[in-house]
Design an enzyme around this catalytic site. Sequence first.
Site, short mmCIF file in Angstrom:
data_model
loop_
_atom_site.label_atom_id
_atom_site.label_comp_id
_atom_site.label_asym_id
_atom_site.label_seq_id
_atom_site.Cartn_x
_atom_site.Cartn_y
_atom_site.Cartn_z
N TYR A 1 -65.59 36.58 -31.39
CA TYR A 1 -67.07 35.68 -30.58
C TYR A 1 -66.59 35.70 -29.03
O TYR A 1 -65.57 35.68 -28.54
CB TYR A 1 -65.77 34.21 -30.89
CG TYR A 1 -66.55 32.69 -30.65
CD1 TYR A 1 -68.09 32.74 -31.51
CD2 TYR A 1 -66.06 31.77 -29.36
CE1 TYR A 1 -68.94 31.56 -30.61
CE2 TYR A 1 -66.68 30.78 -28.84
CZ TYR A 1 -68.31 30.65 -29.39
OH TYR A 1 -69.17 29.39 -28.96
N ASP B 1 -60.02 22.48 -28.88
CA ASP B 1 -60.93 21.77 -27.48
C ASP B 1 -61.41 20.17 -27.65
O ASP B 1 -61.48 19.74 -28.38
CB ASP B 1 -61.26 22.56 -26.67
CG ASP B 1 -62.66 23.23 -26.91
OD1 ASP B 1 -63.59 22.27 -28.22
OD2 ASP B 1 -63.08 24.27 -27.05
N GLU C 1 -67.72 24.77 -36.43
CA GLU C 1 -68.38 24.40 -35.25
C GLU C 1 -69.62 24.95 -34.98
O GLU C 1 -70.97 24.95 -34.58
CB GLU C 1 -67.51 24.13 -33.54
CG GLU C 1 -68.14 23.43 -32.76
CD GLU C 1 -67.66 23.96 -32.01
OE1 GLU C 1 -66.55 23.39 -31.61
OE2 GLU C 1 -68.68 23.99 -30.67
N ASP D 1 -63.66 23.44 -33.21
CA ASP D 1 -62.37 24.59 -31.92
C ASP D 1 -62.01 23.51 -31.94
O ASP D 1 -61.86 22.12 -31.34
CB ASP D 1 -63.79 24.63 -30.51
CG ASP D 1 -64.92 26.02 -31.37
OD1 ASP D 1 -64.46 26.42 -32.92
OD2 ASP D 1 -65.17 26.69 -30.80
#
Length: 900
Positions: free
Chosen positions: A334, A129, A20, A127
């Site tokens: 991050y 999610d 990502e 990611d």
Amino acid sequence: MNKFKTAIKFGKIRVLNVAEKPSVARSIATVLARDHTIEETKSPYNKLFKFNFKLGEQDAEMWMTSVSGHLKNLKYPKQYQKWDKWDPLIILKDAEIENVISYEKRFLEENLQRFAKQCSQLILWLDCDREGENIAFEVLEVCKATNPQIKVHRAHFSAVTYIDIKKALENLKQPDENLSNSVLARQEIDLRIGASFTRFQTLLLQQQFNLSSIVSYGPCQIPTLGFVVQRQKEIDSFVKEKFWFILCEDQTGCAYNWSRGNIFDEMVVLLLFERCFTEQAQVTEVQQREVQKWKPFPLSTIEFEKLASRKLKISAHKAMDLAEKLYNRGYISYPRTETNKFPPTINLQNIIRDQTNHPVWGQYAQNLINFNYDQPRAGNKDDKAHPPIHPVKMMSESDAQTPQEWDIYQLITRHFLACCSKNAKGSETTINLQVKEESFYKQGLIITEKNFLEIYPYDEWSQSQVPKYTKGDLIQINLKVQNGKTSPPKPLTEAELIGMMDKNGIGTDATIHEHINTIQERDYAIKRGQIIKPTKLGLALVESYELLGFTLHKPHLRALMEQRMNEVAQGVKQKNEIVEATIDEMSGILQELQQKKNLILSTFGQYLEALKDYDENNDDENPQNREPNQQNQQLQQQQQRNKPSKKEQQQQQQQQQQQFNFEQQCNTCGTQLVEIKQTNGSILEVCLQCRQAQEKSQPTNSSNFQSKTFKTQTNNNIEETFKCNQCHKQMKIRQSKIKNSYFFGCLGYPQCNQAIFLPDSIKSIQRTEKKCKKCNSILFQTEYSENSTLQQKSQLLCLFPGCSEGLKTEWRNQSKESQSTNLNYSQLKKGYIKQQVQCKKCNSFGHLEDMCNNNAKTMVSLIETNQEDKKDKLCPQCGVTGRHPKGSTCPMKRVKKKNQ
DNA sequence: GCAAGGTC
């Protein structure tokens, strides 16, 4: 790994891996192969990493690259860009929407097309999610369009560690279309609502009210503003309430808390005070226990933003900006993460070891490694995508580009080290006191081991000493009734707002700070220091919604949307189903808004007008002195749609000032007096220290409460008369209610009970500025009652004891009962009981019918009864107050008889 | 000129 067995016959396969963001691509490449090569692409940040890797038994040439978040963005086609050409309802319901790769992302698209052509397999490392799942579909669509044969896999990982990445490769799955569709639904709903409502509001209000910014509406920004306005309204409408409590102090000055806390009924406190009043207390318990102060949870974005705002005074927006820079330079992990627990696969000891050479906390880090390491606490949030924020490379102060950047790095690193430290430990002592029926307590704390607090200045644990007593000790105490006032809510801080948004699901960890920024950019709110306040525009907008019955500013619309998105993510509902349902509902609201156009205009205008004196730059940092203000009045009046005249407003202000003016102090000891309203309506001011009470002088325009007794009261009774011959304090004119007469009482009462009693025939007495020629004492103007035998009804007299020039007076001891204004607490207590129950037989207060007897009369009722008695016995013939001597008849009656 | 969510 079975997925790759079919490919064995082709020899070495080439696999395209897409992450990502560039940093994840780099990290995965580094984790899987240290000897990877790096190639530039047309997109400067998004490199291509190449390395060989064995996928099970299959040799693979891995190409690892990245995107930068979403590739696509929803937008309205060009023809809809002219705002005034389209009804916002069409924008909301009917206009088609395009989902296109934006111009800035064209190089990423080209990269994917180029790489996909050359690869047979695609592994999606987005990611884990919802958004990541949607980006995965964006990537695979581009790749498949170029290479329809490409085989697609989805990797699930929660941290970029060898173990996690290896595990992800061994458990490759297919991307989840339901998750992706839930994001598409959210995107469409947000855009349609945002664009249509923003256009409607802006076209309606901007020109009319000469507003510099567009009047935007967004499902996150407006509820954010709603929280800000809500707090401001709570502050503005707050009316202080007085409360009372008993304070117990011992000889060492240690103050104990009353176990009943604060009570909002003065009478109750006075009753309890009277019941427990004594000078000795028994120590009933001394308890000692070991306590801990918990170290913080690992750092999520939300907590990071709150800490930066509260402790470093750096706004969430700025803090995220700085954190992103630190992340891009490789100093921290991050920074956008919901996770507040470290995955077991991450090697925390290594991260601490990186800090052991640090000039500031190197020694602390070394000690952690050697002796004091403690596993971090595990929070309950996990986005399955990123670990908590932590340092990844040591940085000293001189490496920092700005002092703020250094502050942010320190915060993150100290927080991490604190997480790996032990909890602080202390010893807490609780002393319980019993004072008759009342109990009091005091807690003290001594910190025995600071542990994480040594490295973590963002948390406090304050020590407090308590006296050394043992159970059973009898100690000398001083009891006082004290009062306080409730305080209005504190102005909203950014940290609080972040907490509210997080709790109500407004925005995400990555966007919360942006919404706070947006409401400032739109001129809806203003931030001063850490305080965030609505502007006139923000207040008028939200108040107009509220008044017209719209709930656009409430968080539940977003919550409902979240719930519907969950249903799509779980596959319970289709994307189109929830989009249509939501848009239909919002169409109803928009149509209603359109119908009420004129009402909105007038309401909004009236609010802006009512708010013209509202000062958004005035911070409410110290709300202690706040009283209801004009702005609040205006808003309330606006709600009633009844604008008052200036004169009325001034009168209201005056009334409010009077209402809140109860800061009278005792003349003797200076303690704040408490006010008690008696059954006759008059107000007593009671000094709880001296146990004295005095009449409160009534404002001239509120004569309703003035009883007959006080009409003759002098208004300068607190002024100097002459000094007490015992204690040399001032003698003060007092009035006995029992005898309905005046006397001079010493201000030192009850310690000094010197008094000078005056004849009953004196109806009123007033101090003058004149002085006695003989003794130089103040002279008094006295008036005698009608039935006085004296010729003169008014006289200027010297009342100093022994002075032959005036009325003959003498120093005497006053009995406690004689000074009716010195009511004791039992009397007051009975008085209040009397107020609370009323006998149906005799209509008296203080007892019920089954207890009806004369003994139930209280001191206060006695006073009134005496007055009432006299009133009742007022002679109808002569009008003289009071009874005629027993057995005698009214002289006037006799005169009348004679005349007849 | 609109939203919110990714990201640099």
